[in-house]
Design an enzyme around this catalytic site. Structure first.
Site, PDB file in Angstrom:
ATOM      1  N   HIS A   1      37.883 -11.731  80.252  1.00  0.00           N
ATOM      2  CA  HIS A   1      36.821 -11.272  79.348  1.00  0.00           C
ATOM      3  C   HIS A   1      35.905 -10.214  79.853  1.00  0.00           C
ATOM      4  CE1 HIS A   1      33.579 -12.150  75.953  1.00  0.00           C
ATOM      5  NE2 HIS A   1      34.045 -11.103  75.987  1.00  0.00           N
TER       6      HIS A   1
ATOM      7  N   GLU B   1      32.974  -3.415  77.134  1.00  0.00           N
ATOM      8  CA  GLU B   1      32.698  -3.971  78.412  1.00  0.00           C
ATOM      9  C   GLU B   1      32.054  -3.025  79.288  1.00  0.00           C
ATOM     10  OE1 GLU B   1      32.601  -7.333  79.360  1.00  0.00           O
ATOM     11  OE2 GLU B   1      33.304  -7.515  77.308  1.00  0.00           O
TER      12      GLU B   1
ATOM     13  N   HIS C   1      28.204  -3.690  80.141  1.00  0.00           N
ATOM     14  CA  HIS C   1      28.005  -4.355  81.393  1.00  0.00           C
ATOM     15  C   HIS C   1      28.074  -3.593  82.666  1.00  0.00           C
ATOM     16  CE1 HIS C   1      27.830  -8.257  79.159  1.00  0.00           C
ATOM     17  NE2 HIS C   1      28.933  -8.127  78.726  1.00  0.00           N
TER      18      HIS C   1
ATOM     19  N   PHE D   1      37.902  -2.524  73.260  1.00  0.00           N
ATOM     20  CA  PHE D   1      37.454  -3.792  74.354  1.00  0.00           C
ATOM     21  C   PHE D   1      37.053  -3.190  75.708  1.00  0.00           C
ATOM     22  CE2 PHE D   1      39.021  -7.801  76.339  1.00  0.00           C
ATOM     23  CZ  PHE D   1      37.889  -8.341  76.502  1.00  0.00           C
TER      24      PHE D   1
END
Length: 228
Positions: free
Chosen positions: A63, A117, A121, A113
């Site tokens: 993830h 991320e 992050h 996706f």
């Protein structure tokens, strides 16, 4: 007098340099490395969509790799001037499609996706890891933490059965050497199920460590390990 002023100026400059070094080294305290079980992502009221590359393997998928602070808070969206660039990870794409698949709807190729991320992050660790290093580090960590093997070796199989939360934690801890945090969600029937596994990683994104703090959230004492 001039000598004392010169010394004072040098001290101020040294302190400024030291402050810059400390700030650069204290962007965050550790990473959460988070893997999710695709069966639990899909077996919800919202369901899921397989990526355009096809149904992922029945294995935990990445993830994210999330910078965190020891107090439980975390930085996010740290540099809008450094967006995700597919060209930076071109030699990793095929591996990312396998190990870091998207299950969001509508079906996608993973770029959206991975972009999310990195932007949310990854940019918060860019002082230590560029884009390629960031995604490569996550892929390397997944090879070090084979969660499915750890669980099946302990007789915990993704067969829709229910297993004690403690046995799941112990199986992962015995295999990897560090206690994980288990996040649960609810299946389409409302049963608590194994959803995500959090492990803590040092700021170099190379070694697992004891978690300074765990996320909030609770699971039932017995949870489902759904099939996929």
């Amino acid at each position: 007098m001039e000598f004392k002023e010169s010394i004072l100026i040098k001290l101020v400059v040294m302190l400024q340099c030291l402050t810059l070094v400390l700030c650069a080294s204290q962007d965050f305290d550790f990473f959460y490395f988070v893997q999710q079980w695709p069966g639990s992502y899909c077996d919800t009221q919202q369901s899921c969509c397989y990526p355009t590359s096809g149904k992922p393997d029945a294995d935990f998928g990445i993830h994210g790799l999330w910078p965190n602070y020891n107090d439980g808070s975390y930085p996010s969206n740290c540099d809008s001037s450094n967006p995700f660039q597919q060209s930076q990870v071109s030699n990793l794409i095929s591996t990312m499609q396998k190990e870091w698949p998207t299950l969001a709807c509508p079906s996608g190729n993973g770029i959206q996706f991975w972009s999310h991320e990195w932007d949310k992050h990854g940019t918060c660790s860019e002082s230590l890891l560029n884009q390629h290093d960031y995604f490569e580090a996550a892929l390397n960590l997944k090879q070090k933490a084979n969660l499915l093997q750890a669980l099946t070796s302990a007789g915990i199989n993704p067969d829709g059965g229910f297993y004690s939360l403690s046995s799941i934690k112990n199986a992962i801890s015995d295999s990897i050497g560090f206690t994980p945090f288990i996040e649960c969600n609810s299946d389409s029937s409302g049963n608590s199920q194994l959803y995500q596994v959090y492990l803590c990683v040092d700021t170099n994104a190379s070694s697992f460590i004891d978690c300074p703090v765990f996320p909030h959230g609770k699971c039932a004492s017995n949870i489902e390990f759904s099939s996929f």
